[in-house]
Design a protein around this motif. Structure first.
Motif, PDB file in Angstrom:
ATOM      1  N   HIS A 106       0.817  -1.215   0.000  1.00  0.00           N
ATOM      2  CA  HIS A 106       0.000   0.000   0.000  1.00  0.00           C
ATOM      3  C   HIS A 106       0.848   1.262   0.000  1.00  0.00           C
ATOM      4  O   HIS A 106       0.324   2.360   0.175  1.00  0.00           O
ATOM      5  CB  HIS A 106      -0.955  -0.006   1.204  1.00  0.00           C
ATOM      6  CG  HIS A 106      -2.167  -0.853   0.988  1.00  0.00           C
ATOM      7  ND1 HIS A 106      -2.092  -2.184   0.655  1.00  0.00           N
ATOM      8  CD2 HIS A 106      -3.484  -0.550   1.034  1.00  0.00           C
ATOM      9  CE1 HIS A 106      -3.318  -2.659   0.515  1.00  0.00           C
ATOM     10  NE2 HIS A 106      -4.178  -1.695   0.736  1.00  0.00           N
ATOM     11  N   GLY A 107       2.144   1.092  -0.146  1.00  0.00           N
ATOM     12  CA  GLY A 107       3.018   2.265  -0.262  1.00  0.00           C
ATOM     13  C   GLY A 107       3.042   3.140   0.974  1.00  0.00           C
ATOM     14  O   GLY A 107       3.239   4.353   0.869  1.00  0.00           O
ATOM     15  N   GLY A 112       6.253   2.309   5.623  1.00  0.00           N
ATOM     16  CA  GLY A 112       6.621   1.815   6.949  1.00  0.00           C
ATOM     17  C   GLY A 112       7.904   1.002   6.965  1.00  0.00           C
ATOM     18  O   GLY A 112       8.718   1.123   7.889  1.00  0.00           O
TER      19      GLY A 112
HETATM   20  S1  SF4 Z   1       5.268  -1.689   5.026  1.00  0.00           S
HETATM   21 FE1  SF4 Z   1       6.409  -1.513   3.110  1.00  0.00          FE
HETATM   22  S2  SF4 Z   1       5.775  -3.265   1.903  1.00  0.00           S
HETATM   23 FE2  SF4 Z   1       4.275  -3.019   3.535  1.00  0.00          FE
HETATM   24  S3  SF4 Z   1       2.666  -1.734   2.630  1.00  0.00           S
HETATM   25 FE3  SF4 Z   1       4.081  -0.362   3.669  1.00  0.00          FE
HETATM   26  S4  SF4 Z   1       5.515   0.236   2.035  1.00  0.00           S
HETATM   27 FE4  SF4 Z   1       4.464  -1.588   1.311  1.00  0.00          FE
END
Ligand code: SF4
Length: 286
Positions: free
Chosen positions: A96-97, A100
């Protein structure tokens, strides 16, 4: 003024109503928010003048650093990252961008890049309709991101007609959230009534005024009409079940092109909607 056209399920004639309304009133902005399966262009046949890519950020993992990405996998709420046998595996369609994994991952070993998840197409349709359509790339689930890109193009001082996604999930809610009025299209069947009730619940919780269009009138039973009458819900329009209408739809011919006598009917519906919006505004100002 924003008018959305929604339905509790697909295949009720929502796009038929949205397209016919736009062609009848002309001079409006038509926006197809059904970005997972847009189909209004089959009927409106816009001359596309401009296309823009919609991108989101995706992480990439510098595995050559030998860093441990376990914290990224533990953190990712969407299970877009896994670590197995010391190797990191990334599932882009689940990401989901949120960024994190950059924050919690080994410093400097997780980077971001732009990924195209869809596009916005802009065009024109006679008479004077500005056409906007969102298209989500197959395999991606970022429906709302495309809708956000469409939201940025809304000009509230003009008449905007939104063809909402079917159903009552997040994309439908997002597409009707700023509406001055929502047209709910349904069929006169028990399923139609069930889905209508779900849509009504959402609109009432969002304080969005609405009215009902009964499509394929003549099939099923009279429960939808009885319900609307019992709750004092405005039935804006009834479109009969006719073979000619169904055939023209299957050929991509809008209802008001198949039979131009529908044009004043849709214009009259628009006047009815404007009156209801005015009444609501007056009541809110009291
Ligand atoms: S933690 Fe990383 S891999 Fe998971 S949704 Fe967020 S950006 Fe994408």
């Amino acid at each position: 003024m924003i008018i959305s056209v929604a339905s509790g399920k697909g295949g009720t004639g929502k796009t038929t109503v949205a397209v016919s309304l736009a062609l009848s009133v002309g001079y409006c902005n038509f926006m197809d928010y059904d970005v997972e399966a847009p189909n209004s262009h089959f009927f409106l046949k816009p001359a596309i003048r401009n296309e823009q890519e919609v991108t989101i950020k995706h992480p990439y993992f510098l595995t050559e650093t030998g860093a441990d990405f376990t914290r990224c996998a533990e953190f990712c709420h969407y299970n877009a990252v896994a670590v197995a046998g010391g190797k990191v595996i990334f599932f882009p369609e689940l990401c989901h961008g949120c960024g994190g994994c950059l924050l919690v991952g080994p410093p400097g070993a997780v980077r971001e890049k732009d990924v195209v998840i869809g596009r916005i197409k802009k065009g024109i349709v006679d008479p004077g309709i500005n056409f906007f359509m969102g298209e989500l790339k197959p395999g991606y689930m970022r429906t709302i991101s495309i809708q956000v890109a469409l939201d940025r193009l809304i000009q509230e001082d003009e008449l905007v007609i939104i063809d909402s996604p079917p159903g009552t999930s997040c994309p439908m809610v997002f597409s009707v959230k700023d509406s001055d009025f929502c047209i709910l299209v349904t069929e006169p069947t028990p399923y139609g009534l069930n889905d209508l009730l779900l849509s009504i619940e959402i609109l009432e919780s969002m304080n969005v005024p609405y009215g009902v269009v009964i499509n394929r009138d003549g099939i099923g039973n009279g429960e939808v009409e009885s319900y609307c009458k019992s709750k004092n819900i405005n039935i804006l329009l009834k479109i009969p079940y006719e073979q000619g209408i169904a055939e023209s739809y299957s050929k991509g011919v809008p209802l008001v092109r198949h039979d131009e006598s529908w044009i004043p009917v849709f214009r009259s519906m628009m006047e009815d909607i404007k009156k209801q919006i005015s009444v609501k505004k007056e009541n809110e100002e009291k």
